[in-house]
Motif scaffolding. Structure first.
Motif, PDB file in Angstrom:
ATOM      1  N   CYS A 166      85.474  10.384  18.225  1.00  0.00           N
ATOM      2  CA  CYS A 166      84.698  11.242  17.320  1.00  0.00           C
ATOM      3  C   CYS A 166      84.344  12.567  17.954  1.00  0.00           C
ATOM      4  N   GLU A 167      83.862  12.539  19.168  1.00  0.00           N
ATOM      5  CA  GLU A 167      83.367  13.784  19.764  1.00  0.00           C
ATOM      6  C   GLU A 167      84.473  14.572  20.464  1.00  0.00           C
ATOM      7  N   GLY A 168      85.645  13.969  20.633  1.00  0.00           N
ATOM      8  CA  GLY A 168      86.752  14.675  21.281  1.00  0.00           C
ATOM      9  C   GLY A 168      86.434  15.094  22.699  1.00  0.00           C
ATOM     10  N   PHE A 224      78.697   4.107  23.039  1.00  0.00           N
ATOM     11  CA  PHE A 224      79.051   4.020  24.462  1.00  0.00           C
ATOM     12  C   PHE A 224      79.618   5.348  24.947  1.00  0.00           C
ATOM     13  N   ARG A 225      79.169   5.790  26.102  1.00  0.00           N
ATOM     14  CA  ARG A 225      79.725   7.033  26.663  1.00  0.00           C
ATOM     15  C   ARG A 225      80.017   6.814  28.141  1.00  0.00           C
ATOM     16  N   ALA A 226      81.226   7.193  28.522  1.00  0.00           N
ATOM     17  CA  ALA A 226      81.686   6.907  29.883  1.00  0.00           C
ATOM     18  C   ALA A 226      81.340   8.028  30.854  1.00  0.00           C
ATOM     19  N   PRO A 232      68.475  10.953  34.028  1.00  0.00           N
ATOM     20  CA  PRO A 232      67.425  10.118  33.412  1.00  0.00           C
ATOM     21  C   PRO A 232      67.474  10.108  31.887  1.00  0.00           C
ATOM     22  N   ARG A 233      68.354  10.915  31.283  1.00  0.00           N
ATOM     23  CA  ARG A 233      68.421  10.983  29.814  1.00  0.00           C
ATOM     24  C   ARG A 233      69.707  10.438  29.225  1.00  0.00           C
ATOM     25  N   HIS A 234      70.648  10.047  30.074  1.00  0.00           N
ATOM     26  CA  HIS A 234      71.939   9.564  29.573  1.00  0.00           C
ATOM     27  C   HIS A 234      72.151   8.115  29.978  1.00  0.00           C
ATOM     28  N   ILE A 241      71.266   6.388  15.698  1.00  0.00           N
ATOM     29  CA  ILE A 241      71.021   6.357  14.262  1.00  0.00           C
ATOM     30  C   ILE A 241      71.730   7.572  13.684  1.00  0.00           C
ATOM     31  N   GLU A 242      72.598   7.361  12.723  1.00  0.00           N
ATOM     32  CA  GLU A 242      73.369   8.479  12.191  1.00  0.00           C
ATOM     33  C   GLU A 242      73.344   8.510  10.661  1.00  0.00           C
ATOM     34  N   PRO A 243      72.443   9.326  10.090  1.00  0.00           N
ATOM     35  CA  PRO A 243      72.489   9.522   8.642  1.00  0.00           C
ATOM     36  C   PRO A 243      73.607  10.503   8.277  1.00  0.00           C
ATOM     37  N   GLY A 385      63.973  17.114  25.565  1.00  0.00           N
ATOM     38  CA  GLY A 385      65.065  18.038  25.251  1.00  0.00           C
ATOM     39  C   GLY A 385      65.747  17.586  23.970  1.00  0.00           C
ATOM     40  N   GLU A 386      67.082  17.570  23.961  1.00  0.00           N
ATOM     41  CA  GLU A 386      67.814  17.232  22.732  1.00  0.00           C
ATOM     42  C   GLU A 386      67.555  15.788  22.332  1.00  0.00           C
ATOM     43  N   ILE A 387      67.039  15.621  21.117  1.00  0.00           N
ATOM     44  CA  ILE A 387      66.845  14.261  20.612  1.00  0.00           C
ATOM     45  C   ILE A 387      67.791  13.993  19.447  1.00  0.00           C
ATOM     46  N   ILE A 388      68.139  15.076  18.728  1.00  0.00           N
ATOM     47  CA  ILE A 388      69.028  14.950  17.566  1.00  0.00           C
ATOM     48  C   ILE A 388      70.132  15.993  17.695  1.00  0.00           C
ATOM     49  N   GLY A 389      71.359  15.591  17.378  1.00  0.00           N
ATOM     50  CA  GLY A 389      72.457  16.553  17.283  1.00  0.00           C
ATOM     51  C   GLY A 389      73.165  16.319  15.961  1.00  0.00           C
ATOM     52  N   GLY A 390      73.347  17.388  15.179  1.00  0.00           N
ATOM     53  CA  GLY A 390      73.990  17.185  13.881  1.00  0.00           C
ATOM     54  C   GLY A 390      74.702  18.424  13.401  1.00  0.00           C
ATOM     55  N   SER A 391      75.269  18.320  12.213  1.00  0.00           N
ATOM     56  CA  SER A 391      75.985  19.472  11.664  1.00  0.00           C
ATOM     57  C   SER A 391      76.314  19.254  10.199  1.00  0.00           C
ATOM     58  N   GLY A 430      75.192  15.615   8.424  1.00  0.00           N
ATOM     59  CA  GLY A 430      74.503  14.474   9.014  1.00  0.00           C
ATOM     60  C   GLY A 430      74.122  14.759  10.446  1.00  0.00           C
ATOM     61  N   PHE A 431      73.498  13.770  11.073  1.00  0.00           N
ATOM     62  CA  PHE A 431      73.129  13.957  12.479  1.00  0.00           C
ATOM     63  C   PHE A 431      73.090  12.616  13.193  1.00  0.00           C
ATOM     64  N   GLY A 432      72.987  12.699  14.503  1.00  0.00           N
ATOM     65  CA  GLY A 432      72.798  11.487  15.298  1.00  0.00           C
ATOM     66  C   GLY A 432      71.525  11.621  16.108  1.00  0.00           C
ATOM     67  N   GLU A 436      66.985   5.695  22.159  1.00  0.00           N
ATOM     68  CA  GLU A 436      66.224   5.660  23.420  1.00  0.00           C
ATOM     69  C   GLU A 436      65.501   6.984  23.654  1.00  0.00           C
ATOM     70  N   ARG A 437      66.130   8.103  23.243  1.00  0.00           N
ATOM     71  CA  ARG A 437      65.433   9.391  23.397  1.00  0.00           C
ATOM     72  C   ARG A 437      64.167   9.408  22.536  1.00  0.00           C
ATOM     73  N   LEU A 438      64.257   8.806  21.357  1.00  0.00           N
ATOM     74  CA  LEU A 438      63.067   8.703  20.499  1.00  0.00           C
ATOM     75  C   LEU A 438      61.972   7.912  21.223  1.00  0.00           C
TER      76      LEU A 438
HETATM   77  O1  4AD Z   1      74.952  15.159  20.124  1.00  0.00           O
HETATM   78  P1  4AD Z   1      75.754  13.904  20.035  1.00  0.00           P
HETATM   79  O2  4AD Z   1      76.833  13.693  21.012  1.00  0.00           O
HETATM   80  O3  4AD Z   1      76.300  13.871  18.539  1.00  0.00           O
HETATM   81  C1  4AD Z   1      77.129  12.952  18.006  1.00  0.00           C
HETATM   82  O4  4AD Z   1      77.550  11.971  18.553  1.00  0.00           O
HETATM   83  C2  4AD Z   1      77.394  13.171  16.545  1.00  0.00           C
HETATM   84  N1  4AD Z   1      78.604  12.455  16.164  1.00  0.00           N
HETATM   85  C3  4AD Z   1      76.192  12.740  15.752  1.00  0.00           C
HETATM   86  C4  4AD Z   1      76.326  12.985  14.270  1.00  0.00           C
HETATM   87  O5  4AD Z   1      76.323  14.110  13.849  1.00  0.00           O
HETATM   88  N2  4AD Z   1      76.402  11.934  13.484  1.00  0.00           N
HETATM   89  O6  4AD Z   1      74.763  12.654  20.126  1.00  0.00           O
HETATM   90  C5  4AD Z   1      73.693  12.532  19.213  1.00  0.00           C
HETATM   91  C6  4AD Z   1      72.430  12.107  19.929  1.00  0.00           C
HETATM   92  C7  4AD Z   1      71.949  13.103  20.969  1.00  0.00           C
HETATM   93  O7  4AD Z   1      71.178  14.122  20.377  1.00  0.00           O
HETATM   94  C8  4AD Z   1      71.125  12.210  21.875  1.00  0.00           C
HETATM   95  O8  4AD Z   1      69.845  11.961  21.312  1.00  0.00           O
HETATM   96  C9  4AD Z   1      71.891  10.908  21.853  1.00  0.00           C
HETATM   97  O9  4AD Z   1      72.656  10.908  20.669  1.00  0.00           O
HETATM   98  N3  4AD Z   1      72.799  10.763  22.999  1.00  0.00           N
HETATM   99  C10 4AD Z   1      72.556   9.970  24.057  1.00  0.00           C
HETATM  100  N4  4AD Z   1      71.520   9.167  24.335  1.00  0.00           N
HETATM  101  C11 4AD Z   1      71.568   8.474  25.470  1.00  0.00           C
HETATM  102  N5  4AD Z   1      72.591   8.517  26.338  1.00  0.00           N
HETATM  103  C12 4AD Z   1      73.673   9.286  26.101  1.00  0.00           C
HETATM  104  N6  4AD Z   1      74.695   9.294  26.961  1.00  0.00           N
HETATM  105  C13 4AD Z   1      73.684  10.063  24.913  1.00  0.00           C
HETATM  106  N7  4AD Z   1      74.556  10.923  24.356  1.00  0.00           N
HETATM  107  C14 4AD Z   1      74.014  11.331  23.208  1.00  0.00           C
END
Ligand code: 4AD
Ligand code: MG
Length: 463
Positions: A166-168, A224-226, A232-234, A241-243, A385-391, A430-432, A436-438
């Protein structure tokens, strides 16, 4: 005999005769002829005081009733003469369920460091702090579902094993089958019945399928992210949660994100007051003020270009020193230090940054008129810092095709995604939000590993 959870017992309206309480001993004080036991059963932060007199059934085990041991006590719930709590239990019989040898039980009555507790992640939920975290986590999950349900969103389950990135960003864990000839070795030839497969980094692409059929939907599941799991934030495994909304643009997306955060914080304040108070007292003295701001103030909204201008204007401290470790210029990905400056120092409230340079964002974001930026937004909050990322998503098939080509992605992987644009395409957004950041935001806890039940790091993979 009716079992009362500690939470029920402490909230009782009246005395109750003939009850049973069960739990783990936090402390015991033995006096001549009787003993006081502080009992916790995980239902709430508070302990229930239990008094047992010498001579009751089970008294012969009293020496083994030590910190961490599990017991069951029959007795009566009576008004407590002591200050501090309204109710206590007078035991009529005591059963020791499980010993906890004081020589080896690691949780004694003192403060343990988070680092130490991470090394015994299987026992840390028995401490006050981690018990509180995981009760808040449970309630927060409910608050998330409640918000979306109340607002007419359908819950969809996106796949965990996927063939598309998804994120490429190439941060995926590969899924492989174990080689039957040698169970220890993986067989990359045979990833997923002959195809290449990975654990999902985001449920978004699947959510888009359902947004463009059911309307407003959301996912809530593990991702999951490799990469990057050493900050401390990853985390390598986290919940997101992705609406996703059909017939919606970037402003709708920002409005939803802001309303969502306010709603969850408001719910937790009402339903987790006792647990949250522990964090306000011991973890983050400014927690209440931060949560007040999130609840009561409009979030600041600035374009990426304006945000960069603000950072540039503040790149030196009053004493003329460089404020940021990473230098700022138009086109950079904002670092946590920049995000924290914007929310904590400059705006002093949550900030939504929108219209990011297209070169630092994913292929699916809608290209703006200027040809340089995309309709993306990040919500930044103090501490985290970043809690939500969307577009807003690119719904124009020709523009999307050229973005996929430009980024060198394989169009064959996305044929079904293009179908969503080929047939009845609609503006959607939508956004993600990282769950855990919440939790870090609402508790003030600064390490993501302390808000996940079983953190996944190279050091923590036992269960
Ligand atoms: O900004 P990210 O990478 O966006 C997406 O994955 C989009 N596909 C979301 C969407 O538009 N539906 O990740 C979204 C959020 C970040 O703002 C952050 O809160 C959290 O996911 N996040 C992580 N949380 C913990 N550990 C990580 N490695 C994270 N990577 C992202
Ligand atoms: Mg992001």
């Amino acid at each position: 005999m009716k079992r009362l959870r500690v939470r029920q017992a402490l909230g009782s309206e009246t005395p109750v005769e003939s009850i049973v309480v069960k739990g783990w001993v936090r402390t015991k004080r033995e006096n001549k002829g009787f003993a006081f036991i502080e009992l916790n059963d995980g239902s709430c932060l508070s302990n229930l005081q239990v008094i047992v007199d010498e001579g009751i059934a089970g008294w012969e085990d009293i020496a083994r009733v030590t910190t961490g041991a599990s017991i069951s006590v029959e007795g009566n719930l009576v008004e407590s003469p002591g200050a501090g709590q309204k109710w206590e239990v007078h035991g009529t019989s005591l059963t020791l369920l499980g010993d906890a040898d004081p020589e080896t039980f690691p949780l004694q009555k003192k403060r343990h460091s988070d680092e130490f507790l991470r090394s015994i992640a299987h026992l840390r939920p028995r401490t006050n702090k981690f018990g509180a975290i995981f009760r808040i986590r449970s309630e927060a999950a409910y608050a998330v579902h409640k918000f979306f349900r109340d607002n007419g969103f359908a819950y969809v389950h996106s796949p965990i094993i996927t063939g598309s990135d998804c994120e490429g960003a190439g941060e995926m864990f590969r899924v492989t089958t174990l080689d039957p000839a040698s169970p220890e070795a993986c067989n990359p030839e045979n990833d997923f019945f002959g195809k290449s497969a990975a654990l999902t980094v985001s449920g978004q692409l699947a959510a888009e399928i359902f947004a463009t059929s059911l309307g407003d939907v959301y996912t809530f599941g593990p991702t999951f992210r490799a990469e990057n799991s050493n900050t401390p934030r990853h985390a390598a495994e986290f919940w997101m949660i992705e609406p996703e909304m059909a017939f919606a643009d970037l402003t709708d997306d920002m409005n939803l994100g802001e309303a969502f955060l306010k709603s969850v914080v408001g719910h937790l304040r009402t339903h987790c007051a006792e647990d949250l108070a522990l964090f306000a007292q011991w973890v983050d003295k400014e927690l209440d003020a931060t949560l007040d701001t999130i609840l009561n103030e409009d979030f600041a909204r600035v374009s990426y270009t304006e945000a960069v201008d603000i950072l540039l204007a503040n790149s030196k401290t009053k004493k003329g020193k460089d404020r940021f470790e990473y230098p700022v210029s138009w086109g950079i990905d904002l670092q946590t230090e920049h995000e924290r400056f914007l929310t904590e120092e400059h705006f002093k409230r949550p900030v939504i940054v929108y219209d990011y340079p297209k070169d630092i964002k994913a292929f699916y974001m809608r290209l703006n008129e200027d040809g340089k930026t995309v309709a993306a937004m990040d919500i930044l909050v103090p501490r985290v810092g970043e809690i939500i990322g969307g577009s807003q998503r690119e719904e124009r098939i020709d523009v999307l095709n050229s973005r996929i080509a430009e980024l060198g992605l394989n169009p064959d992987d996305y044929w079904w995604y293009m179908d969503l644009r080929r047939f009845g395409s609609v503006p959607h957004a939508g956004f993600g939000m990282g769950f855990e950041r919440l939790l870090m935001m609402v508790t003030g806890v600064t390490n993501i590993r302390d808000v996940i039940p079983c953190p996944r790091t190279p050091k923590h993979l036992e269960f």
